[in-house]
Structures are given as C-alpha cells and as structure tokens.
Design a protein around this motif. Structure first.
Motif, mmCIF file in Angstrom:
data_model
loop_
_atom_site.group_PDB
_atom_site.id
_atom_site.type_symbol
_atom_site.label_atom_id
_atom_site.label_comp_id
_atom_site.label_asym_id
_atom_site.label_seq_id
_atom_site.Cartn_x
_atom_site.Cartn_y
_atom_site.Cartn_z
ATOM 1 N N VAL A 1 24.937 67.309 60.307
ATOM 2 C CA VAL A 1 25.736 66.093 60.159
ATOM 3 C C VAL A 1 25.470 65.169 61.338
ATOM 4 C CG1 VAL A 1 28.086 65.195 60.001
ATOM 5 C CG2 VAL A 1 27.514 67.359 58.885
ATOM 6 N N TYR A 2 25.181 63.891 61.043
ATOM 7 C CA TYR A 2 24.917 62.884 62.058
ATOM 8 C C TYR A 2 25.953 61.778 61.920
ATOM 9 C CZ TYR A 2 20.327 65.046 62.520
ATOM 10 O OH TYR A 2 19.295 65.932 62.727
ATOM 11 N N LYS A 3 26.785 61.603 62.939
ATOM 12 C CA LYS A 3 27.735 60.496 62.948
ATOM 13 C C LYS A 3 27.038 59.291 63.566
ATOM 14 C CE LYS A 3 32.187 58.831 64.271
ATOM 15 N NZ LYS A 3 33.461 59.037 64.895
ATOM 16 N N ILE A 4 27.099 58.152 62.883
ATOM 17 C CA ILE A 4 26.421 56.947 63.345
ATOM 18 C C ILE A 4 27.368 56.192 64.278
ATOM 19 C CG2 ILE A 4 25.364 54.779 62.629
ATOM 20 C CD1 ILE A 4 24.755 56.360 59.942
ATOM 21 N N LEU A 5 26.970 56.121 65.550
ATOM 22 C CA LEU A 5 27.799 55.478 66.573
ATOM 23 C C LEU A 5 27.522 53.993 66.688
ATOM 24 C CD1 LEU A 5 27.517 58.243 69.331
ATOM 25 C CD2 LEU A 5 29.275 57.983 67.574
ATOM 26 N N SER A 6 26.259 53.585 66.505
ATOM 27 C CA SER A 6 25.917 52.158 66.529
ATOM 28 C C SER A 6 24.568 51.943 65.863
ATOM 29 C CB SER A 6 25.905 51.597 67.950
ATOM 30 O OG SER A 6 24.862 52.153 68.696
ATOM 31 N N LEU B 1 17.476 50.569 65.593
ATOM 32 C CA LEU B 1 17.710 51.576 66.623
ATOM 33 C C LEU B 1 19.101 52.117 66.350
ATOM 34 C CD1 LEU B 1 16.931 53.034 69.259
ATOM 35 C CD2 LEU B 1 17.951 51.112 70.491
ATOM 36 N N VAL B 2 19.208 53.420 66.128
ATOM 37 C CA VAL B 2 20.457 54.032 65.706
ATOM 38 C C VAL B 2 20.909 55.047 66.750
ATOM 39 C CG1 VAL B 2 21.628 55.289 63.857
ATOM 40 C CG2 VAL B 2 19.707 53.779 63.307
ATOM 41 N N GLU B 3 22.143 54.892 67.196
ATOM 42 C CA GLU B 3 22.751 55.829 68.139
ATOM 43 C C GLU B 3 23.565 56.813 67.305
ATOM 44 O OE1 GLU B 3 25.700 55.566 72.023
ATOM 45 O OE2 GLU B 3 25.561 53.868 70.656
ATOM 46 N N ASP C 1 26.049 44.877 72.798
ATOM 47 C CA ASP C 1 25.919 44.241 71.499
ATOM 48 C C ASP C 1 25.789 45.294 70.405
ATOM 49 O OD1 ASP C 1 25.666 42.321 69.579
ATOM 50 O OD2 ASP C 1 23.591 41.812 70.078
ATOM 51 N N ARG C 2 26.901 45.670 69.804
ATOM 52 C CA ARG C 2 26.878 46.658 68.726
ATOM 53 C C ARG C 2 27.128 45.954 67.402
ATOM 54 N NH1 ARG C 2 27.540 52.170 70.944
ATOM 55 N NH2 ARG C 2 27.573 51.821 73.154
ATOM 56 N N HIS C 3 26.307 46.260 66.432
ATOM 57 C CA HIS C 3 26.379 45.612 65.127
ATOM 58 C C HIS C 3 26.915 46.564 64.073
ATOM 59 C CE1 HIS C 3 24.081 42.149 66.486
ATOM 60 N NE2 HIS C 3 23.346 42.998 67.158
ATOM 61 N N ILE C 4 27.321 45.990 62.943
ATOM 62 C CA ILE C 4 27.773 46.790 61.818
ATOM 63 C C ILE C 4 26.790 46.626 60.663
ATOM 64 C CG2 ILE C 4 29.728 47.239 60.278
ATOM 65 C CD1 ILE C 4 31.567 46.168 62.371
ATOM 66 N N GLU D 1 25.450 60.995 66.895
ATOM 67 C CA GLU D 1 25.952 62.224 67.508
ATOM 68 C C GLU D 1 25.852 63.327 66.469
ATOM 69 O OE1 GLU D 1 30.269 63.773 68.525
ATOM 70 O OE2 GLU D 1 29.617 62.219 69.946
ATOM 71 N N SER D 2 25.279 64.457 66.875
ATOM 72 C CA SER D 2 25.146 65.609 65.990
ATOM 73 C C SER D 2 25.322 66.870 66.822
ATOM 74 C CB SER D 2 23.776 65.605 65.318
ATOM 75 O OG SER D 2 23.638 66.716 64.472
ATOM 76 N N ASN D 3 26.178 67.767 66.361
ATOM 77 C CA ASN D 3 26.456 69.013 67.092
ATOM 78 C C ASN D 3 26.851 68.734 68.537
ATOM 79 O OD1 ASN D 3 25.881 70.594 64.838
ATOM 80 N ND2 ASN D 3 23.734 70.778 65.383
ATOM 81 N N SER D 4 27.689 67.727 68.741
ATOM 82 C CA SER D 4 28.181 67.320 70.065
ATOM 83 C C SER D 4 27.079 66.821 70.986
ATOM 84 C CB SER D 4 28.939 68.470 70.743
ATOM 85 O OG SER D 4 30.040 68.855 69.947
ATOM 86 N N LYS D 5 25.908 66.474 70.435
ATOM 87 C CA LYS D 5 24.806 65.933 71.223
ATOM 88 C C LYS D 5 24.563 64.491 70.804
ATOM 89 C CE LYS D 5 22.469 70.309 71.915
ATOM 90 N NZ LYS D 5 21.243 71.075 71.683
ATOM 91 N N HIS D 6 24.378 63.638 71.806
ATOM 92 C CA HIS D 6 24.157 62.212 71.627
ATOM 93 C C HIS D 6 22.651 61.953 71.642
ATOM 94 C CE1 HIS D 6 23.740 58.143 73.343
ATOM 95 N NE2 HIS D 6 24.772 57.875 72.587
ATOM 96 N N SER D 7 22.147 61.127 70.697
ATOM 97 C CA SER D 7 20.728 60.787 70.716
ATOM 98 C C SER D 7 20.491 59.439 70.041
ATOM 99 C CB SER D 7 19.895 61.876 70.034
ATOM 100 O OG SER D 7 20.288 62.042 68.695
#
Length: 93
Positions: free
Chosen positions: A86-91, A24-26, A13-16, A28-34
């Motif tokens: 830089v943080y890319k927001i995945l979900s 809760l935010v997924e 269940d991923r929302h926009i 990716e930063s510097n090729s690391k997922h958190s």
C-alpha cells in the motif's frame, strides 16, 4: 550513478493534480517515505533529489499503472504475488 535533479522546493508547492507522466510523487509505504518520478522510459533507475533517492517508474509498470489518475491523499495498492503493498500519496508535483 546518481543524477542530481533541481526541482522547485518540494515543501512550498504541493498540488492536488492527478498523477500522470512527468509527475514527482511523494509516497509512504510500510512507514517508509520515498519519492517516485513517472517517466515514459527509464524505469528502474534512481536519481538524487535534495539528498534523497527518487525512483523512476513508468506508467506501464505495475506501480505506475496503479498510481496514474490518483491524487494527494489517495492510496495505491499493488499486488505482487501474495503480497499487497500500500502506497499513500503524500504529494504530487
């Protein structure tokens, strides 16, 4: 010590919805997922979510302030000294 959280299945269940307190935010930063969890208080703590750490941040923190109002697919940039992270927001849940 870590606290275990039981959220619904993150991958089903991923929302926009835009990021706000209690999201809760997924990321990716510097090729690391958190995972980041925005709460009104308690910033700096970490929790366990399905065996992965979840870092608690507040909307008033530098990172929280940069993320509030953004949505899945957006990018948050945080400047700390001379470094821009830089943080890319995945979900957003």
């Amino acid at each position: 010590s870590a606290i275990t959280l039981n959220f619904w299945n993150l991958y089903e269940d991923r929302h926009i919805d835009p990021i706000s307190a209690s999201a809760l935010v997924e990321v990716e930063s510097n090729s690391k997922h958190s995972y980041l969890f925005l709460l009104g208080t308690g910033g700096g703590m970490s929790l366990d979510f399905n065996g992965e750490p979840v870092h608690i941040i507040t909307p008033q923190s530098i990172l929280g302030e940069a993320m509030v109002g953004l949505s899945k697919g957006d990018v948050a940039e945080v400047e700390i000294g001379r470094t821009v992270r830089v943080y890319k927001i995945l979900s957003v849940i």
